[in-house]
Design a protein around this motif. Structure first.
Motif, short mmCIF file in Angstrom:
data_model
loop_
_atom_site.label_atom_id
_atom_site.label_comp_id
_atom_site.label_asym_id
_atom_site.label_seq_id
_atom_site.Cartn_x
_atom_site.Cartn_y
_atom_site.Cartn_z
N ALA A 157 7.86 -71.29 104.11
CA ALA A 157 7.28 -71.89 105.29
C ALA A 157 6.26 -70.93 105.91
O ALA A 157 6.48 -69.72 105.96
CB ALA A 157 8.37 -72.22 106.30
N SER A 158 5.17 -71.46 106.36
CA SER A 158 4.10 -70.72 107.05
C SER A 158 3.30 -69.82 106.13
O SER A 158 2.07 -69.89 106.08
CB SER A 158 4.66 -69.89 108.22
OG SER A 158 5.34 -70.73 109.13
N THR A 159 3.98 -68.95 105.37
CA THR A 159 3.28 -67.94 104.58
C THR A 159 3.01 -68.35 103.15
O THR A 159 2.22 -67.70 102.46
CB THR A 159 4.07 -66.63 104.57
OG1 THR A 159 5.38 -66.90 104.04
CG2 THR A 159 4.20 -66.06 105.97
N THR A 160 3.65 -69.39 102.66
CA THR A 160 3.58 -69.84 101.26
C THR A 160 4.27 -68.85 100.33
O THR A 160 5.21 -69.20 99.62
CB THR A 160 2.14 -70.08 100.79
OG1 THR A 160 1.53 -71.04 101.67
CG2 THR A 160 2.11 -70.62 99.38
N VAL A 161 3.81 -67.59 100.31
CA VAL A 161 4.47 -66.57 99.50
C VAL A 161 5.71 -66.06 100.24
O VAL A 161 5.80 -66.14 101.48
CB VAL A 161 3.53 -65.40 99.17
CG1 VAL A 161 2.34 -65.87 98.37
CG2 VAL A 161 3.07 -64.69 100.44
N LEU A 162 6.65 -65.52 99.49
CA LEU A 162 7.86 -64.97 100.08
C LEU A 162 7.62 -63.50 100.37
O LEU A 162 7.50 -62.68 99.45
CB LEU A 162 9.06 -65.13 99.14
CG LEU A 162 9.73 -66.51 99.07
CD1 LEU A 162 8.80 -67.53 98.40
CD2 LEU A 162 11.04 -66.43 98.30
#
Length: 432
Positions: A313-318
């Motif tokens: 969520a929000s960042t796409t990447v972890l």
């Protein structure tokens, strides 16, 4: 898939169905719901590399006419910083202006040759300055709490100094594959301010989203000295600041949106070690973190039941843990039956073509709990490797990977560049 509703069957039909259903249920695979959760649990560090330097002769001091060299890796936008004592002073030190020495031109061409103009002379602010020279007494008179300030011609007590660029020559040589050699030469002997240089420290910050994670790891102009810099500036002792920098140096990497596959059979459909990339989309996942092509292919594989791509969520990447902030996680509910397997894949974001994936034939979909031990780190064999997080051709550092053609293999640890934490300290996978 939800079972069809049988509530509308005629009542009279029910007795005839009881025995048949019971008999069929004995042979029907049991379906159950499961949730897979993938977390980036890496306790990240802001510095990709750091180290120390000294004269390797009889004395660790770098006296006029002598040089020291060391190597490091860096990507575009990263910078080299270092600090060493102006030996014949009370508390002066040399260091590049923050964030450090520029290493690439805007077009990505490595910078080579003399870069001495980027070096400055600084007052640590902890001692009253005497006239510089061999007769300076150490440690000298404390000045009280003062800030780090640049010495530009004269210090606070009116003592004069030649320019930092005339006292110290710094040059870069590009070795290829994102590796530089820096050479620091003491040129003070021909000036009005001859002085030895002390053993020093150096550091390279990670860059993420175009911003350095630690743009000022050694000092900040206009602020009090910290973390052991005083030991260098007053005594030429680099051990305390080196210990601090070592604690700030390590691994930082995001994980790409996670590919999750539910399948049956005896083979992991994502990859196979000992074979070259098959051109089905794994290369794009391993090099760019793009799982879309591989997901599209897997949906055509007969043994594959479900395919998911899970962005954070929000960042796409972890993102990893940063300071006290927890890392990112993603979850997906799946319906599985006895005999199903689950496998995942996600890019080691700050690499050329490394990816985390379920080892061997994935995990039993009915398994519960932490299954992180089933995850391995693999080299896709399609891009030349560089120092993770400091490679000019790494896609997520605005580079273009350089192609190679090798079999997919596990990434050794330690590897040619660094020592990674245990895989379970980077990625956690749970089935519930």
């Amino acid at each position: 898939m939800k079972p069809k509703n049988s509530a509308w069957l005629p009542v009279f039909a029910f007795p005839l169905l009881v025995s048949a259903c019971n008999k069929d249920n004995e042979n029907m695979p049991q379906t159950s719901a499961a949730t897979i959760t993938i977390e980036n649990v890496l306790d990240s560090r802001p510095l990709v590399e750091s180290g120390t330097f000294k004269n390797n002769g009889a004395s660790p001091l770098i006296v006029p006419g002598e040089s020291v060299s060391f190597q490091f890796s860096a990507a575009k936008g990263q910078a080299l910083t270092f600090a060493t004592m102006y030996g014949w002073s009370n508390d002066l030190f040399f260091a590049p202006a923050n964030p450090g020495i520029e290493l690439y031109q805007d077009n990505g061409t490595p910078i080579e040759g003399e870069v001495s103009s980027q070096i400055r002379l600084w007052d640590n602010g902890t001692r009253i300055n005497q006239m510089p020279g061999a007769s300076v007494s150490h440690p000298g008179t404390a000045s009280g709490a003062q800030n780090v300030t640049e010495v530009n011609g004269t210090d606070a007590q009116g003592n004069s100094y030649a320019s930092a660029a005339s006292l110290m020559k710094v040059s870069l040589h590009y070795e290829g594959n994102s590796t530089f050699t820096v050479t620091i030469t003491n040129t003070s002997g021909s000036t009005s301010n001859p002085t030895p240089f002390s053993p020093g420290v150096w550091a390279i910050s990670y860059i993420a989203g175009g911003n350095l994670l630690y743009p000022n790891p050694l000092y900040e102009a206009g602020k009090p000295t910290a973390n052991g810099l005083t030991n260098i500036a007053e005594m030429g002792d680099n051990s305390v600041l080196s210990t601090y920098l070592t604690g700030q140096t390590g691994i930082f990497t995001p994980l790409s949106p996670v590919l999750v596959v539910v399948y049956s059979g005896s083979e992991n459909p994502i990859y196979k070690t000992g074979q070259m990339d098959q051109g089905k989309g794994l290369k794009e996942l391993a090099q760019k973190g793009d799982a879309s092509g591989l997901a599209a292919y897997l949906k055509t594989v007969q043994a594959v039941k479900e395919v998911y791509i899970l962005p954070a969520a929000s960042t796409t990447v972890l993102l990893p843990k940063v300071g006290g902030q927890a890392g990112s996680s993603v979850s997906q509910s799946v319906n599985v039956t006895q005999g199903d397997r689950i496998a995942i894949a996600t890019m080691y974001g700050f690499s050329n073509d490394w990816f985390f994936a379920s080892k061997d034939n994935g995990v039993d979909a009915m398994q519960k709990g932490d299954v992180s031990s089933s995850i391995g780190l693999f080299d896709n064999g399609t891009a030349i490797n560089q120092f993770p997080g400091a490679g000019i051709t790494q896609f997520n550092l605005s580079g273009t990977p350089l192609e190679e053609n090798k079999d997919i293999e596990a990434v050794p640890n330690p590897n040619a560049f660094t020592t990674l934490p245990a895989i379970s300290q980077i990625i956690k996978v749970t089935l519930n």
